[in-house]
Design an enzyme around this catalytic site. Structure first.
Site, PDB file in Angstrom:
ATOM      1  N   ARG A   1      -9.207   1.316   9.514  1.00 26.15           N
ATOM      2  CA  ARG A   1      -8.693  -0.924   9.840  1.00 26.15           C
ATOM      3  C   ARG A   1      -9.750  -1.736  10.738  1.00 26.15           C
ATOM      4  O   ARG A   1      -9.710  -2.378  10.846  1.00 26.15           O
ATOM      5  CB  ARG A   1      -7.807  -0.544  11.486  1.00 26.15           C
ATOM      6  CG  ARG A   1      -6.497  -0.527  10.506  1.00 26.15           C
ATOM      7  CD  ARG A   1      -5.218  -1.564   9.957  1.00 26.15           C
ATOM      8  NE  ARG A   1      -3.793  -1.992  10.240  1.00 26.15           N
ATOM      9  CZ  ARG A   1      -2.854  -1.175  10.027  1.00 26.15           C
ATOM     10  NH1 ARG A   1      -2.904   0.417   8.923  1.00 26.15           N
ATOM     11  NH2 ARG A   1      -1.850  -1.256  10.068  1.00 26.15           N
TER      12      ARG A   1
ATOM     13  N   ARG B   1      11.280  -5.259   4.805  1.00 31.27           N
ATOM     14  CA  ARG B   1      11.319  -4.175   4.702  1.00 31.27           C
ATOM     15  C   ARG B   1      11.842  -3.252   5.596  1.00 31.27           C
ATOM     16  O   ARG B   1      12.625  -3.609   6.731  1.00 31.27           O
ATOM     17  CB  ARG B   1       9.733  -3.851   5.199  1.00 31.27           C
ATOM     18  CG  ARG B   1       9.788  -2.429   5.195  1.00 31.27           C
ATOM     19  CD  ARG B   1       7.876  -2.155   5.321  1.00 31.27           C
ATOM     20  NE  ARG B   1       7.226  -2.583   6.303  1.00 31.27           N
ATOM     21  CZ  ARG B   1       6.272  -2.485   6.729  1.00 31.27           C
ATOM     22  NH1 ARG B   1       5.632  -1.864   6.084  1.00 31.27           N
ATOM     23  NH2 ARG B   1       5.552  -2.815   7.409  1.00 31.27           N
TER      24      ARG B   1
ATOM     25  N   LYS C   1       0.586  -1.311  -0.217  1.00 32.72           N
ATOM     26  CA  LYS C   1       0.228  -0.291  -0.046  1.00 32.72           C
ATOM     27  C   LYS C   1       1.008   1.125  -0.246  1.00 32.72           C
ATOM     28  O   LYS C   1       0.504   2.001  -1.072  1.00 32.72           O
ATOM     29  CB  LYS C   1      -0.825   0.351   0.815  1.00 32.72           C
ATOM     30  CG  LYS C   1      -2.802  -1.360   1.096  1.00 32.72           C
ATOM     31  CD  LYS C   1      -2.682  -0.864   2.607  1.00 32.72           C
ATOM     32  CE  LYS C   1      -1.899  -1.037   4.052  1.00 32.72           C
ATOM     33  NZ  LYS C   1      -1.089  -2.585   3.983  1.00 32.72           N
TER      34      LYS C   1
ATOM     35  N   ARG D   1      -0.672  -8.986  13.457  1.00 25.87           N
ATOM     36  CA  ARG D   1      -0.590  -7.762  12.905  1.00 25.87           C
ATOM     37  C   ARG D   1      -1.362  -8.807  12.068  1.00 25.87           C
ATOM     38  O   ARG D   1      -2.327  -8.111  10.714  1.00 25.87           O
ATOM     39  CB  ARG D   1       0.361  -7.227  11.848  1.00 25.87           C
ATOM     40  CG  ARG D   1       1.006  -6.138  12.854  1.00 25.87           C
ATOM     41  CD  ARG D   1       2.088  -5.970  12.940  1.00 25.87           C
ATOM     42  NE  ARG D   1       2.475  -5.121  11.414  1.00 25.87           N
ATOM     43  CZ  ARG D   1       3.290  -4.991  10.809  1.00 25.87           C
ATOM     44  NH1 ARG D   1       5.100  -5.627  11.199  1.00 25.87           N
ATOM     45  NH2 ARG D   1       3.663  -4.129  10.079  1.00 25.87           N
TER      46      ARG D   1
ATOM     47  N   ARG E   1      11.487  -1.040  10.991  1.00 25.85           N
ATOM     48  CA  ARG E   1      10.476  -0.526  12.407  1.00 25.85           C
ATOM     49  C   ARG E   1      10.694  -2.034  13.259  1.00 25.85           C
ATOM     50  O   ARG E   1      11.331  -2.973  12.963  1.00 25.85           O
ATOM     51  CB  ARG E   1       8.943  -0.951  11.597  1.00 25.85           C
ATOM     52  CG  ARG E   1       9.077   0.284  10.144  1.00 25.85           C
ATOM     53  CD  ARG E   1       7.673   0.481   9.559  1.00 25.85           C
ATOM     54  NE  ARG E   1       6.893  -0.345  10.441  1.00 25.85           N
ATOM     55  CZ  ARG E   1       5.335  -0.577   9.763  1.00 25.85           C
ATOM     56  NH1 ARG E   1       4.995  -0.314   8.772  1.00 25.85           N
ATOM     57  NH2 ARG E   1       4.733  -0.757  10.364  1.00 25.85           N
TER      58      ARG E   1
HETATM   59  P1  ADP Z   1       1.599  -1.415   7.558  1.00 27.35           P
HETATM   60  O1  ADP Z   1       1.936  -0.823   6.888  1.00 27.35           O
HETATM   61  O2  ADP Z   1       2.694  -2.589   8.170  1.00 27.35           O
HETATM   62  O3  ADP Z   1      -0.068  -2.370   7.210  1.00 27.35           O
HETATM   63  P2  ADP Z   1       0.927   0.504   9.727  1.00 27.35           P
HETATM   64  O4  ADP Z   1       2.357   1.142   8.975  1.00 27.35           O
HETATM   65  O5  ADP Z   1      -0.074   0.780   8.527  1.00 27.35           O
HETATM   66  O6  ADP Z   1       1.512  -0.791   8.811  1.00 27.35           O
HETATM   67  O7  ADP Z   1       0.829   0.698  11.197  1.00 27.35           O
HETATM   68  C1  ADP Z   1       1.602   0.152  11.619  1.00 27.35           C
HETATM   69  C2  ADP Z   1       1.062   0.104  13.458  1.00 27.35           C
HETATM   70  O8  ADP Z   1       0.513   1.134  13.758  1.00 27.35           O
HETATM   71  C3  ADP Z   1      -0.404  -0.740  13.114  1.00 27.35           C
HETATM   72  O9  ADP Z   1       0.257  -2.492  13.336  1.00 27.35           O
HETATM   73  C4  ADP Z   1      -0.882  -0.615  14.916  1.00 27.35           C
HETATM   74  O10 ADP Z   1      -0.524  -0.766  15.400  1.00 27.35           O
HETATM   75  C5  ADP Z   1      -0.828   1.118  14.315  1.00 27.35           C
HETATM   76  N1  ADP Z   1      -1.419   1.295  12.993  1.00 27.35           N
HETATM   77  C6  ADP Z   1      -1.519   1.935  11.847  1.00 27.35           C
HETATM   78  N2  ADP Z   1      -2.975   2.525  11.726  1.00 27.35           N
HETATM   79  C7  ADP Z   1      -3.936   2.337  12.514  1.00 27.35           C
HETATM   80  C8  ADP Z   1      -5.374   2.881  12.768  1.00 27.35           C
HETATM   81  N3  ADP Z   1      -6.018   3.256  11.138  1.00 27.35           N
HETATM   82  N4  ADP Z   1      -6.102   2.200  13.618  1.00 27.35           N
HETATM   83  C9  ADP Z   1      -5.540   1.282  14.873  1.00 27.35           C
HETATM   84  N5  ADP Z   1      -4.216   1.447  14.288  1.00 27.35           N
HETATM   85  C10 ADP Z   1      -3.430   0.955  13.673  1.00 27.35           C
HETATM   86  P1  ADP Z   2       2.451  -1.598   3.128  1.00 25.23           P
HETATM   87  O1  ADP Z   2       2.474  -0.150   2.917  1.00 25.23           O
HETATM   88  O2  ADP Z   2       1.033  -1.818   2.753  1.00 25.23           O
HETATM   89  O3  ADP Z   2       2.175  -2.691   4.413  1.00 25.23           O
HETATM   90  P2  ADP Z   2       4.934  -1.818   1.512  1.00 25.23           P
HETATM   91  O4  ADP Z   2       4.836  -1.048   0.471  1.00 25.23           O
HETATM   92  O5  ADP Z   2       5.834  -1.178   2.796  1.00 25.23           O
HETATM   93  O6  ADP Z   2       3.660  -2.715   2.667  1.00 25.23           O
HETATM   94  O7  ADP Z   2       5.713  -3.048   1.154  1.00 25.23           O
HETATM   95  C1  ADP Z   2       6.331  -3.667   2.433  1.00 25.23           C
HETATM   96  C2  ADP Z   2       7.594  -4.425   1.831  1.00 25.23           C
HETATM   97  O8  ADP Z   2       7.688  -5.260   0.491  1.00 25.23           O
HETATM   98  C3  ADP Z   2       8.654  -2.774   1.224  1.00 25.23           C
HETATM   99  O9  ADP Z   2       9.784  -3.935   1.935  1.00 25.23           O
HETATM  100  C4  ADP Z   2       8.792  -3.231   0.174  1.00 25.23           C
HETATM  101  O10 ADP Z   2       9.568  -2.962  -0.275  1.00 25.23           O
HETATM  102  C5  ADP Z   2       8.505  -4.620  -0.760  1.00 25.23           C
HETATM  103  N1  ADP Z   2       7.656  -4.528  -1.790  1.00 25.23           N
HETATM  104  C6  ADP Z   2       6.334  -3.966  -2.228  1.00 25.23           C
HETATM  105  N2  ADP Z   2       6.081  -4.123  -3.382  1.00 25.23           N
HETATM  106  C7  ADP Z   2       6.245  -5.527  -3.814  1.00 25.23           C
HETATM  107  C8  ADP Z   2       6.807  -5.985  -4.645  1.00 25.23           C
HETATM  108  N3  ADP Z   2       5.384  -5.986  -5.580  1.00 25.23           N
HETATM  109  N4  ADP Z   2       7.205  -6.707  -4.833  1.00 25.23           N
HETATM  110  C9  ADP Z   2       7.662  -7.023  -3.647  1.00 25.23           C
HETATM  111  N5  ADP Z   2       8.140  -6.668  -3.355  1.00 25.23           N
HETATM  112  C10 ADP Z   2       7.595  -5.824  -2.699  1.00 25.23           C
END
Ligand code: ADP
Ligand code: ADP
Ligand code: ZN
Length: 214
Positions: free
Chosen positions: A88, A127, A13, A171, A160
């Site tokens: 979420r 990541r 995303k 998660r 992270r």
């Molecule tokens: P990822 O990109 O791996 O899905 P995020 O950066 O979106 O992770 O979120 C990291 C953490 O921040 C989540 O595991 C949660 O604890 C918190 N978080 C992020 N967005 C939300 C939300 N909309 N509601 C509740 N907790 C959130």
């Molecule tokens: P999200 O915001 O949904 O948690 P991220 O955009 O942070 O996901 O991507 C998660 C991890 O996967 C990062 O290390 C990113 O570089 C990698 N990634 C993103 N898109 C791809 C893809 N199409 N193929 C392989 N790895 C990817």
């Protein structure tokens, strides 16, 4: 464009949002980024949030909703935005609808980025993120040219705290239980679109744009 990005942790995303905001100059609103900034600033809100984030649980809705409401009211959101990692759960989605109604805004689409569960663990443990510009890398799939250093700005890359196997498992569980139902929620509203999130990042981006009619 007023867009919600849906998808499991690691679906890409943030990666796709970064490409969309570059091309369309609208802001990305990532609640994860906003929360991590609050943690780094050691604010009261940040300290409350961190205990939940470290466990892989959702931060309480009251905390997140206040943050989003404030952000959506800022001038740069008038022309559109990408909500990344929010909503979420169903309560957040309903609160968002109420907030938008108040602001006289309506979502155009909710785009679900679909990636098989078995791909997510490696994406998340691999990541790395740039401390200065937020660009994402992956040591397995899209490594930077120079280890530990951002291709775009030269900033240092970090891992992270919550990208550890045990926290990731939690998660993913939280995603399945609380966030995945939003696919039906937006489908019911007639604004759900979906795109395959596997393959190369540029190819996925082309599909994202085509799916959204951009
Ligand atoms: P990822 O990109 O791996 O899905 P995020 O950066 O979106 O992770 O979120 C990291 C953490 O921040 C989540 O595991 C949660 O604890 C918190 N978080 C992020 N967005 C939300 C939300 N909309 N509601 C509740 N907790 C959130
Ligand atoms: P999200 O915001 O949904 O948690 P991220 O955009 O942070 O996901 O991507 C998660 C991890 O996967 C990062 O290390 C990113 O570089 C990698 N990634 C993103 N898109 C791809 C893809 N199409 N193929 C392989 N790895 C990817
Ligand atoms: Zn950078």
């Amino acid at each position: 464009m007023k867009l919600v990005l849906l998808g499991a942790p690691g679906a890409g995303k943030g990666t796709q949002a970064k490409k969309l905001i570059e091309k369309f100059t609208i802001p990305q609103i990532s609640t994860g980024d906003l929360l991590r900034a609050a943690v780094a600033a050691e604010s009261e809100l940040g300290q409350e949030a961190k205990s939940f984030m470290d466990k892989g649980e959702l931060v309480p809705d009251s905390v997140v909703l206040g943050m989003v409401e404030e952000r959506l009211g800022q001038d740069d959101c008038a022309q559109g935005y990408i909500l990344d990692g929010f909503p979420r759960n169903t309560a957040q989605a309903e609160a968002l609808d109420a907030m938008l109604a108040e602001l006289g805004m309506e979502l155009d689409s909710a785009l679900s980025v679909e990636v098989p569960l078995e791909d997510l663990m490696k994406r998340l443990t691999g990541r790395r993120t740039c401390r200065d510009c937020g660009q994402m890398y992956n040591i397995y799939f899209n490594a930077p040219a120079e280890e530990g250093k951002c291709d775009k700005c030269g900033g240092a890359l970090f891992q992270r705290d919550d990208d550890r196997e045990e926290t990731i498992r939690k998660r993913l569980e939280v995603y399945n239980e609380q966030t995945a139902p939003l696919i039906d929620y937006y489908s019911g509203k007639g604004i759900l679109k979906s795109v395959e999130g596997t393959g190369d990042i540029e190819g996925i981006f082309a599909n994202v744009c085509a799916t959204l009619g951009l």
